[in-house]
Design a protein around this motif. Structure first.
Motif: not given
Length: 251
Positions: A134, A136, A239, A241
């Motif tokens: 992950v 941001d 986010e 992922t």
């Protein structure tokens, strides 16, 4: 009937051979599908070097770069031009010319591996999440209170797009998040719209949108206190992922 045809023909061939031909970058070296023989006909065929006439890849090189009409009929001038260009490209040792190396794609620049930018991916500072690696997308890449990406945000996403193009089996979760300022319903919509903007930017860079899973979580998943300016800044994020991938791959 033209008299003295042989001297005239010799003069024509001499002029063609003397014409300057400079090997230019950008020649096509792709010899096409396996079943294609690239047969050549016409008076120029017998003038070709054996490396061009007797090798399928050589014939493809001639046909794709020097057969101006694209009909497989090679004139003497076209053949002589091909020979001279091949001389300039292959040098003295024509018989050892490496067609495979010419056809191969260029090596990736430093910092790239497997067709993607390793340094660029490292710059995302991935952490390990429940579903995968992950990172941001910061609130500062969006216009204030808007889902519109600022100029330059696409450059920030470019390494990710390159990785995804090179790894078509990787699926991506894109989850928008906000702080707690404002109505919950408005925050959910803004977070969803921001996730969609990131997905649209990746799609514009050649990533199949069918690989994305989008969600707008609004203010429900804070990572810091909403009581401070700094905390609210951290909570306003998208986010991204890489499902099933380990953060350590990009460390």
């Amino acid at each position: 009937m033209i008299r003295n045809a042989k001297p005239v023909l010799a003069a024509i061939l001499s002029l063609a051979a003397a014409a300057p031909v400079v090997a230019q970058p950008g020649y096509v070296y792709d010899w096409g599908p396996p079943g294609r023989a690239w047969d050549l006909r016409g008076p120029g065929v017998r003038l070709l070097y054996p490396e061009l006439r007797e090798d399928r890849r050589g014939r493809a090189f001639v046909a794709r770069n020097f057969d101006r009409d694209g009909d497989g009929w090679l004139t003497r001038r076209e053949a002589l031009t091909a020979d001279r260009a091949f001389d300039a490209i292959a040098g003295a040792d024509r018989a050892r010319f490496d067609w495979e190396a010419r056809h191969a794609p260029p090596p990736p620049p430093p910092g790239y591996a497997g067709g993607w930018n390793r340094e660029g991916m490292r710059g995302y500072h991935f952490r390990q999440g429940r579903e995968g690696a992950v990172f941001d997308v910061s609130d500062v890449l969006f216009r204030t209170g808007s889902a519109e990406l600022r100029p330059g945000a696409e450059a920030r996403l470019r390494p990710l797009a390159g990785f995804l193009r090179a790894n078509p089996g990787v699926r991506v979760a894109i989850d928008g998040n906000t702080d707690s300022v404002g109505a919950a319903a408005s925050n959910r919509q803004l977070s969803r719209d921001r996730a969609a903007s990131v997905a649209s930017a990746l799609e514009a860079m050649g990533v199949d949108p069918g690989r994305f899973r989008l969600a707008g979580r609004g203010e429900t998943a804070p990572v810091a206190s909403n009581a401070t300016v700094e905390g609210r800044q951290l909570n306003r994020r998208v986010e991204v992922t890489l499902i099933g991938r380990r953060a350590a791959e990009f460390g």
